[in-house]
Design a protein around this motif. Structure first.
Motif, PDB file in Angstrom:
ATOM      1  N   ALA A   1       1.374   6.223  12.570  1.00 21.80           N
ATOM      2  CA  ALA A   1       1.784   6.044  13.968  1.00 21.80           C
ATOM      3  C   ALA A   1       3.144   5.364  14.026  1.00 21.80           C
ATOM      4  O   ALA A   1       3.390   4.385  13.325  1.00 21.80           O
ATOM      5  N   ILE A   2       4.039   5.893  14.862  1.00 18.92           N
ATOM      6  CA  ILE A   2       5.302   5.230  15.121  1.00 18.92           C
ATOM      7  C   ILE A   2       5.215   4.587  16.503  1.00 18.92           C
ATOM      8  O   ILE A   2       4.804   5.226  17.477  1.00 18.92           O
ATOM      9  N   THR A   3       5.545   3.311  16.574  1.00 22.26           N
ATOM     10  CA  THR A   3       5.435   2.552  17.823  1.00 22.26           C
ATOM     11  C   THR A   3       6.753   1.844  18.092  1.00 22.26           C
ATOM     12  O   THR A   3       7.560   1.647  17.194  1.00 22.26           O
ATOM     13  N   ARG A   4       6.923   1.433  19.336  1.00 18.33           N
ATOM     14  CA  ARG A   4       8.111   0.682  19.697  1.00 18.33           C
ATOM     15  C   ARG A   4       7.716  -0.773  19.952  1.00 18.33           C
ATOM     16  O   ARG A   4       6.572  -1.076  20.309  1.00 18.33           O
TER      17      ARG A   4
ATOM     18  N   THR B   1      12.805  -0.623  17.568  1.00 15.89           N
ATOM     19  CA  THR B   1      13.264  -1.117  18.867  1.00 15.89           C
ATOM     20  C   THR B   1      13.914   0.036  19.612  1.00 15.89           C
ATOM     21  O   THR B   1      14.927   0.574  19.170  1.00 15.89           O
ATOM     22  N   ASP B   2      13.338   0.412  20.748  1.00 13.88           N
ATOM     23  CA  ASP B   2      13.904   1.518  21.516  1.00 13.88           C
ATOM     24  C   ASP B   2      15.125   1.022  22.294  1.00 13.88           C
ATOM     25  O   ASP B   2      15.083  -0.046  22.916  1.00 13.88           O
ATOM     26  N   PRO B   3      16.227   1.769  22.269  1.00 14.92           N
ATOM     27  CA  PRO B   3      17.438   1.348  22.999  1.00 14.92           C
ATOM     28  C   PRO B   3      17.211   1.125  24.481  1.00 14.92           C
ATOM     29  O   PRO B   3      17.930   0.351  25.109  1.00 14.92           O
ATOM     30  N   GLN B   4      16.209   1.783  25.043  1.00 17.01           N
ATOM     31  CA  GLN B   4      15.918   1.585  26.461  1.00 17.01           C
ATOM     32  C   GLN B   4      15.422   0.167  26.727  1.00 17.01           C
ATOM     33  O   GLN B   4      15.655  -0.392  27.799  1.00 17.01           O
TER      34      GLN B   4
ATOM     35  N   GLY C   1       0.811  -1.204   0.000  1.00 16.82           N
ATOM     36  CA  GLY C   1       0.000   0.000   0.000  1.00 16.82           C
ATOM     37  C   GLY C   1       0.840   1.248   0.000  1.00 16.82           C
ATOM     38  O   GLY C   1       2.057   1.205   0.258  1.00 16.82           O
ATOM     39  N   HIS C   2       0.209   2.356  -0.320  1.00 21.31           N
ATOM     40  CA  HIS C   2       0.885   3.653  -0.375  1.00 21.31           C
ATOM     41  C   HIS C   2       0.056   4.631   0.447  1.00 21.31           C
ATOM     42  O   HIS C   2      -1.060   4.991   0.063  1.00 21.31           O
ATOM     43  N   VAL C   3       0.592   5.019   1.597  1.00 21.06           N
ATOM     44  CA  VAL C   3      -0.152   5.896   2.506  1.00 21.06           C
ATOM     45  C   VAL C   3       0.740   7.053   2.934  1.00 21.06           C
ATOM     46  O   VAL C   3       1.970   6.951   2.938  1.00 21.06           O
ATOM     47  N   LYS C   4       0.101   8.139   3.295  1.00 20.03           N
ATOM     48  CA  LYS C   4       0.826   9.339   3.703  1.00 20.03           C
ATOM     49  C   LYS C   4       0.009  10.053   4.762  1.00 20.03           C
ATOM     50  O   LYS C   4      -1.226  10.128   4.663  1.00 20.03           O
ATOM     51  N   GLY C   5       0.692  10.574   5.795  1.00 21.96           N
ATOM     52  CA  GLY C   5      -0.042  11.285   6.825  1.00 21.96           C
ATOM     53  C   GLY C   5       0.883  11.911   7.851  1.00 21.96           C
ATOM     54  O   GLY C   5       2.099  11.708   7.843  1.00 21.96           O
ATOM     55  N   LYS C   6       0.306  12.680   8.742  1.00 22.45           N
ATOM     56  CA  LYS C   6       1.048  13.290   9.827  1.00 22.45           C
ATOM     57  C   LYS C   6       1.465  12.214  10.829  1.00 22.45           C
ATOM     58  O   LYS C   6       0.729  11.264  11.088  1.00 22.45           O
ATOM     59  N   LEU C   7       2.663  12.388  11.394  1.00 20.60           N
ATOM     60  CA  LEU C   7       3.198  11.376  12.312  1.00 20.60           C
ATOM     61  C   LEU C   7       2.716  11.619  13.737  1.00 20.60           C
ATOM     62  O   LEU C   7       2.643  12.762  14.200  1.00 20.60           O
ATOM     63  N   VAL C   8       2.409  10.498  14.418  1.00 14.25           N
ATOM     64  CA  VAL C   8       2.099  10.535  15.838  1.00 14.25           C
ATOM     65  C   VAL C   8       2.886   9.414  16.519  1.00 14.25           C
ATOM     66  O   VAL C   8       3.278   8.431  15.883  1.00 14.25           O
ATOM     67  N   TYR C   9       3.092   9.570  17.824  1.00 18.62           N
ATOM     68  CA  TYR C   9       3.809   8.562  18.598  1.00 18.62           C
ATOM     69  C   TYR C   9       2.809   7.813  19.471  1.00 18.62           C
ATOM     70  O   TYR C   9       2.104   8.406  20.285  1.00 18.62           O
ATOM     71  N   ALA C  10       2.737   6.473  19.300  1.00 19.43           N
ATOM     72  CA  ALA C  10       1.714   5.670  19.974  1.00 19.43           C
ATOM     73  C   ALA C  10       2.316   4.641  20.918  1.00 19.43           C
ATOM     74  O   ALA C  10       1.734   3.563  21.117  1.00 19.43           O
ATOM     75  N   ASN C  11       3.474   4.938  21.486  1.00 19.03           N
ATOM     76  CA  ASN C  11       4.108   4.067  22.460  1.00 19.03           C
ATOM     77  C   ASN C  11       4.263   2.651  21.908  1.00 19.03           C
ATOM     78  O   ASN C  11       4.913   2.461  20.887  1.00 19.03           O
ATOM     79  N   GLN C  12       3.644   1.643  22.542  1.00 17.29           N
ATOM     80  CA  GLN C  12       3.788   0.253  22.117  1.00 17.29           C
ATOM     81  C   GLN C  12       2.648  -0.235  21.233  1.00 17.29           C
ATOM     82  O   GLN C  12       2.599  -1.413  20.890  1.00 17.29           O
ATOM     83  N   GLY C  13       1.765   0.644  20.879  1.00 11.94           N
ATOM     84  CA  GLY C  13       0.682   0.251  19.983  1.00 11.94           C
ATOM     85  C   GLY C  13      -0.349  -0.658  20.626  1.00 11.94           C
ATOM     86  O   GLY C  13      -1.065  -1.396  19.925  1.00 11.94           O
ATOM     87  N   LYS C  14      -0.462  -0.630  21.937  1.00  8.33           N
ATOM     88  CA  LYS C  14      -1.490  -1.406  22.628  1.00  8.33           C
ATOM     89  C   LYS C  14      -2.845  -0.711  22.445  1.00  8.33           C
ATOM     90  O   LYS C  14      -2.903   0.497  22.180  1.00  8.33           O
TER      91      LYS C  14
END
Length: 458
Positions: A189-192, A217-220, A158-171
């Motif tokens: 959404a960017i998730t870890r 993968t978050d380094p933490q 797929g080809h999608v475009k949008g504003k970025l948001v941070y959604a933690n672990q995507g739960k």
């Protein structure tokens, strides 16, 4: 009267004693195989077995198995199939028998001629930042052209475009919390990694109108916070380097997705692909934390909750949605171009057997998957290297007539595990065991996935 009673008791006691003696010497000790069935563990055999195990041979096994990338159904995978067959059919230290068992399974691959792309683009569609398509190579083997691009298996194209948001672990709770602050319709959404299954991060996002998902993968979570490949991460330690990406299967269910509860043979009924459940409904792509750092540290909006913060030296914001007006990505979107494709391909399990001497129709199964995303030195080849050494030692003892197990031992080298435990799941879905003329009375299953994660494997 008392005298007669005493005499009666004595006679009864004598009769009972004679009966016990006759019973002891007159009753058969049972069938000839009874002693074998009840025999205790032979400690001397265990000591001999351990003395025969050669750690140098395990090392050489690992070197051979990881010579080339061997993702399921590739030429490298077939090379490992032939290795297993050659070793298990060896005249001197092979098993009683070995064979390959083919399944026709539904797999997902990136398009080698049209790689997946993730970019940051401005209002004029000018690219402001491009996510790495492949990891930074540190050694020659990492430059092998058969090293697959990082991708999310079973993500739709797929080809999608949008504003970025941070959604933690995507739960589900993460998206619910985020939706209270930001309108998620049409966002990326960017998730870890962690907290929810890989595919669940996209499944959970779709009801909120999210168009696509990135995962990193978050380094933490994996590196104790270390981020620099100058002196902290690989190649200086085992920590994930900045461009490193965790590949994986993004489906929920195990086994071939088109033949649930049935072995995926050529003649097996298959459900339509659109009826598959438990896979991402929207595009999803894994990326390295060096790119995630660039994106997350440029996000606008409120600060994310404390529990959502990670190792980056910036505040993790939720997104406006989108980036800060003061950042290099002001008024820009994240664009995902995913070209994954699904195909039915032949995948092989390699099976071997040592037949039992007393109860051959009862058996123990010892298995380890064979395929990997790239070279697979730890997962799975460390376990397979150990399994090959175990079968070499036991096979030699059998060939020399020194030992044979009471019950049969079946060894399995599973294919396509990385795509959702497919090889082992398909094996269990085979109704008939006629390929080795055994009836299932009882089964103990050992999965030797990774040598370094098993306390009792050395």
């Amino acid at each position: 009267m008392i005298k007669k009673a005493v005499i009666g008791v004595l006679c009864a006691g004598i009769a009972l004693g004679i009966g016990i003696v006759i019973g002891h010497f007159g009753i058969s000790s049972g069938p000839s195989w009874l002693k074998d069935v009840a025999k205790d563990v032979d400690e001397s055999f265990i000591e001999r077995f351990m003395a025969e195990v050669n750690t140098i041979q395990i090392q050489e096994n690992l070197r051979e198995l990881t010579d080339v990338p061997h993702m399921a159904t590739t030429a490298g995978d077939e090379k490992t199939v032939q290795t297993m067959l050659r070793r298990w059919l060896d005249d001197d230290d092979g098993l009683d028998d070995a064979w390959r068992e083919e399944y026709n399974v539904y797999l997902s691959f990136p398009d080698a001629n049209n790689p997946n792309k993730v970019t940051v683009v401005d209002a004029a569609n000018v690219v402001k930042h491009s996510i790495r398509e492949k990891e930074k190579p540190y050694t020659d083997d990492q430059r092998d052209p058969d090293v697959v691009q990082p991708y999310a298996a079973y993500s739709p194209a797929g080809h999608v475009k949008g504003k970025l948001v941070y959604a933690n672990q995507g739960k589900p709770s993460d998206y619910e919390e985020l939706s209270k602050k930001v309108n998620l319709t049409g966002t990326i959404a960017i998730t870890r990694y962690g907290g929810a299954g890989r595919g669940a991060k996209a499944i959970n996002a779709a009801p909120y109108g999210v168009a696509g998902v990135l995962v990193y993968t978050d380094p933490q979570d994996i590196n104790d916070g270390f981020m620099s490949d100058t002196n902290e991460t690989y190649p200086h330690s085992w920590y994930l380097p900045p461009s490193g990406v965790e590949r994986g299967s993004f489906n929920r269910d195990f086994g071939d997705l088109l033949t649930p509860y049935l072995a995926a043979k050529e003649e097996t009924y298959r459900i339509p692909p659109e009826n598959i459940v438990g896979i991402p409904p929207i595009p999803i792509q894994p990326i390295g934390f060096e790119d995630a750092y660039v994106l997350i540290c440029a996000l606008d909006g409120d600060a994310a909750p404390f529990a959502w913060q990670g190792a980056f030296n910036c505040t993790y914001n939720l997104g406006g949605p989108g980036f800060k007006p003061t950042s290099a990505f002001s008024n820009s979107d994240v664009k995902m171009d995913i070209y994954n494709q699904e195909v039915i391909k032949n995948s092989a399990n390699v099976m071997g057997i040592i037949r039992g001497s007393v109860e051959p129709d009862r058996y123990v199964i010892y298995g380890n998957h064979r395929d990997s995303w790239v070279h697979g030195a730890i997962d799975p080849s460390s376990g397979t290297s150990v399994m090959l050494e175990i079968t070499r030692v036991l096979g030699r003892m059998v060939k020399q007539g020194i030992w044979r197990p009471r019950r049969s031992i079946i060894f399995g080298s599973w294919g396509a595990e990385e795509f959702g435990l497919i090889g082992s799941a398909e094996y269990t879905e085979v109704i008939s065991c006629s390929s080795f003329s055994l009836t299932l009375h009882g089964c103990s299953y050992t999965l030797e996935k990774q040598m370094f994660r098993l306390n009792k494997t050395y």
